[in-house]
Motif scaffolding. Structure first.
Motif, short mmCIF file in Angstrom:
data_model
loop_
_atom_site.label_atom_id
_atom_site.label_comp_id
_atom_site.label_asym_id
_atom_site.label_seq_id
_atom_site.Cartn_x
_atom_site.Cartn_y
_atom_site.Cartn_z
N PHE A 449 38.96 47.78 48.93
CA PHE A 449 38.98 47.73 47.47
C PHE A 449 38.73 49.11 46.85
O PHE A 449 39.02 49.32 45.67
CB PHE A 449 37.96 46.72 46.96
CG PHE A 449 38.39 45.30 47.13
CD1 PHE A 449 39.63 44.87 46.72
CD2 PHE A 449 37.54 44.36 47.71
CE1 PHE A 449 40.04 43.56 46.88
CE2 PHE A 449 37.93 43.04 47.88
CZ PHE A 449 39.20 42.64 47.46
N LEU A 450 38.19 50.07 47.64
CA LEU A 450 38.05 51.42 47.13
C LEU A 450 39.41 52.02 46.79
O LEU A 450 39.55 52.75 45.80
CB LEU A 450 37.36 52.31 48.17
CG LEU A 450 35.86 52.12 48.38
CD1 LEU A 450 35.38 53.03 49.51
CD2 LEU A 450 35.08 52.42 47.11
N ALA A 451 40.42 51.73 47.61
CA ALA A 451 41.77 52.22 47.33
C ALA A 451 42.28 51.64 46.02
O ALA A 451 42.91 52.33 45.21
CB ALA A 451 42.70 51.87 48.48
N ILE A 452 42.00 50.35 45.81
CA ILE A 452 42.42 49.71 44.56
C ILE A 452 41.64 50.30 43.38
O ILE A 452 42.19 50.48 42.29
CB ILE A 452 42.23 48.19 44.66
CG1 ILE A 452 42.98 47.63 45.87
CG2 ILE A 452 42.69 47.50 43.38
CD1 ILE A 452 42.77 46.15 46.10
N ALA A 453 40.36 50.61 43.61
CA ALA A 453 39.55 51.24 42.56
C ALA A 453 40.15 52.58 42.15
O ALA A 453 40.29 52.88 40.96
CB ALA A 453 38.12 51.43 43.05
N THR A 454 40.49 53.40 43.14
CA THR A 454 41.08 54.70 42.85
C THR A 454 42.40 54.55 42.12
O THR A 454 42.70 55.26 41.15
CB THR A 454 41.28 55.49 44.15
OG1 THR A 454 40.01 55.76 44.73
CG2 THR A 454 41.98 56.81 43.90
N GLY A 455 43.23 53.59 42.57
CA GLY A 455 44.51 53.34 41.90
C GLY A 455 44.33 52.93 40.45
O GLY A 455 45.06 53.38 39.56
N ASN A 456 43.34 52.07 40.20
CA ASN A 456 43.09 51.62 38.83
C ASN A 456 42.58 52.74 37.94
O ASN A 456 42.98 52.84 36.78
CB ASN A 456 42.08 50.46 38.84
CG ASN A 456 42.73 49.12 39.06
OD1 ASN A 456 43.07 48.40 38.12
ND2 ASN A 456 42.94 48.77 40.32
N LYS A 457 41.71 53.57 38.48
CA LYS A 457 41.21 54.70 37.70
C LYS A 457 42.34 55.67 37.37
O LYS A 457 42.47 56.14 36.23
CB LYS A 457 40.09 55.42 38.46
CG LYS A 457 39.57 56.69 37.79
CD LYS A 457 39.04 56.45 36.39
CE LYS A 457 38.54 57.74 35.75
NZ LYS A 457 38.21 57.55 34.32
N LEU A 458 43.19 55.95 38.37
CA LEU A 458 44.34 56.82 38.13
C LEU A 458 45.32 56.19 37.15
O LEU A 458 45.99 56.90 36.39
CB LEU A 458 45.04 57.14 39.45
CG LEU A 458 44.30 58.10 40.39
CD1 LEU A 458 45.00 58.15 41.74
CD2 LEU A 458 44.22 59.49 39.78
N ALA A 459 45.40 54.85 37.15
CA ALA A 459 46.27 54.16 36.20
C ALA A 459 45.84 54.45 34.76
O ALA A 459 46.67 54.69 33.88
CB ALA A 459 46.25 52.66 36.45
N GLY A 460 44.52 54.45 34.52
CA GLY A 460 44.02 54.78 33.19
C GLY A 460 44.32 56.22 32.81
O GLY A 460 44.69 56.52 31.67
#
Length: 518
Positions: A449-460
């Motif tokens: 889920f860290l990868a998903i966290a990074t993806g979501n932060k980059l999405a913002g």
């Protein structure tokens, strides 16, 4: 359609009833999450009157941190609490968080913006930590319902994924209907209460292993099957992290955070998310108790995490820039009525409910024929469909009519993105469960889920670049000028398309490193 006949590794035909308990529990939890998410960025820009770029960055930080804290929740479950307690604590925190958002919107209506923003951050904090305890542990329990090597696992995770998306389908239609956002947040809070009640009432009867053992009642650190000792008792596995590893983990995160925050100028939450994403996998892959095969399999997960980051960075534009596009540049008149922009958040979930049984049946059919592609290849297809979705809407943005772009462009994008998601996300959850040693199951799910966290932060971060037609200054990303909506969406075509090609080229090598697990 999703049920697979049992074999020697299975406990019988169909699926255990515990899967459907987790399905319903997750349904209501996702109703809560997606109901709030559907209106969150609109609440910030329309009610709190925050700048679009600032709102997009807050949105990215929130959704990123939501997927960061599963590392903490996974560790606590593996080492101390077990899955059940972690799920209940997490659900309680999320319910409190939603009610704080309700209070925030209540005071915002009275023009008390300072108190509203304070309550919003308090609510977001509770939601972030609550999700961290809830999400990795309920995902892990799906895999624990089956024996090692059970061919029904991929199908089970797809069914579970349908529970996620059934909640995500209904939530925006209910929470997004209210023009007064506080009622939407209240509905989200009530949904979380329903999830907790269902889980508490049914957990003892149905959440059992194939052998009839109660699942998730204690720490998972002894779950590995090991040869018995001289007395005949099973040998104990090593705990999730040693004291030395914890020291390296904490020290490494501090160093990475400092380098990113002070050196690269990244904001606090981005530095924390990126720092943990860099250090977490390094610590677990250097564990001395891992065998060569275990380490190879963990490397597969870690390498695919890189591509997963690009997927979610692009896909999660749904709650940010694509919501702006739906609200401002899309003709939302349907049968003489103006459709709320939040309703578009249901499109992806609706398509998943339609397509998930079909795609699951395809994987089962290919498995029976002995030609089922390995997980890395399936995930490269997911990235390719993601690129196709952005290419479709980029075409629709070349010339936008005065009354707005056709609703068909967002509909087509969400259709293609849904196929991509089904090729990547449930396959990833199943892959982590199958490739990870039992003593690290919840912890590795948290690292995933860290990868998903990074993806979501980059999405913002990427959503903050959403072009403003009144601003003559155009931002540049890697030398690419974002001058209009067409160039903005083509940027995502490039990111996801290149990632798809690279993962496709690596898929055969990664399959070998999985040592017989597909």
């Amino acid at each position: 359609m999703l049920d697979v006949p049992g074999d020697n590794a299975s406990s019988g035909k169909g699926h255990p009833k515990g899967l459907y308990v987790l399905f319903v529990t997750e349904f209501w939890e996702r109703f809560s999450y997606y109901g709030m998410r559907a209106i969150f960025i609109l609440y910030m820009t329309k009610m709190l009157l925050l700048d679009k770029a600032l709102a997009a960055n807050i949105y990215g930080s929130y959704t990123g941190l939501v997927y960061l804290t599963p590392l903490i929740g996974g560790y606590m479950a593996d080492r101390y609490w077990g899955n059940r307690k972690s799920i209940f604590v997490g659900g309680t925190l999320m319910a409190l968080g939603q009610f704080m958002m309700f209070m925030s919107a209540t005071f915002a209506a009275g023009a008390d913006k300072g108190l509203s923003i304070t309550l919003m951050w308090t609510g977001l904090t509770a939601l972030i930590f609550g999700n961290g305890f809830f999400k990795p542990n309920i995902s892990t329990m799906v895999g624990q319902l089956y024996k090692e090597g059970d061919v029904r696992k991929d199908s089970a995770y797809t069914i579970f994924y349908m529970g996620i998306n059934a909640g995500a389908l209904i939530a925006p239609l209910i929470c997004g209907t209210f023009t007064d956002f506080k009622w939407g947040f209240l509905c989200a809070g009530l949904g979380m209460i329903v999830s907790l009640v269902i889980f508490y009432i049914t957990k003892n009867k149905y959440l059992v292993s194939p052998e009839g053992r109660q699942l998730g009642v204690g720490a998972n650190k002894l779950n590995d099957v090991a040869p018995p000792d001289a007395s005949g008792a099973p040998a104990k596995s090593a705990p999730a992290f040693s004291s030395q590893q914890l020291t390296i983990l904490i020290g490494g995160i501090i160093v990475a955070f400092s380098a990113l925050y002070f050196g690269a100028g990244i904001d606090v939450w981005g530095s924390l998310i990126y720092g943990m994403t860099l250090i977490g996998p390094i610590v677990i892959i250097t564990d001395k108790t891992l065998s060569k095969i275990e380490r190879d399999r963990l490397w597969v997960i870690i390498l695919i995490m890189i591509f997963v980051i690009f997927f979610w960075m692009c896909f999660e534009q749904a709650g940010a820039s694509l919501t702006y596009f739906a609200d401002e540049q899309t003709n939302r008149h349907v049968f003489g009525m103006l459709m709320p922009a939040a309703y578009f958040q249901s499109f992806n979930a609706g398509f998943i409910l339609i397509l998930a049984p079909i795609i699951s049946a395809v994987w089962v059919y290919l498995a029976k024929k002995g030609v089922s592609p390995a997980a890395p290849f399936k995930q490269s297809l997911g990235l390719a469909f993601l690129a196709a979705g952005f290419l479709f809407i980029a075409f629709g943005c070349k010339v936008i009519p005065a009354d707005g772009a056709s609703i068909l462009f967002l509909t087509g994008l969400y259709f293609l993105h849904t196929i991509g998601e089904l090729c990547l996300s449930p396959i990833g959850l199943s892959m982590v469960n199958k490739l990870t040693p039992g003593r690290f199951t919840s912890l590795m799910m948290g690292i995933w889920f860290l990868a998903i966290a990074t993806g979501n932060k980059l999405a913002g971060t990427m959503a903050s670049l959403y072009p403003d037609p009144t601003n003559p200054v155009h931002p540049h990303v890697l030398g690419f000028e974002i001058s209009d909506l067409h160039s903005y969406f083509m940027l995502f075509v490039g990111f996801s398309g290149i990632a798809a090609v690279m993962l496709f080229l690596l898929s055969r090598k990664l399959q070998k490193m999985m040592h017989g697990i597909s």
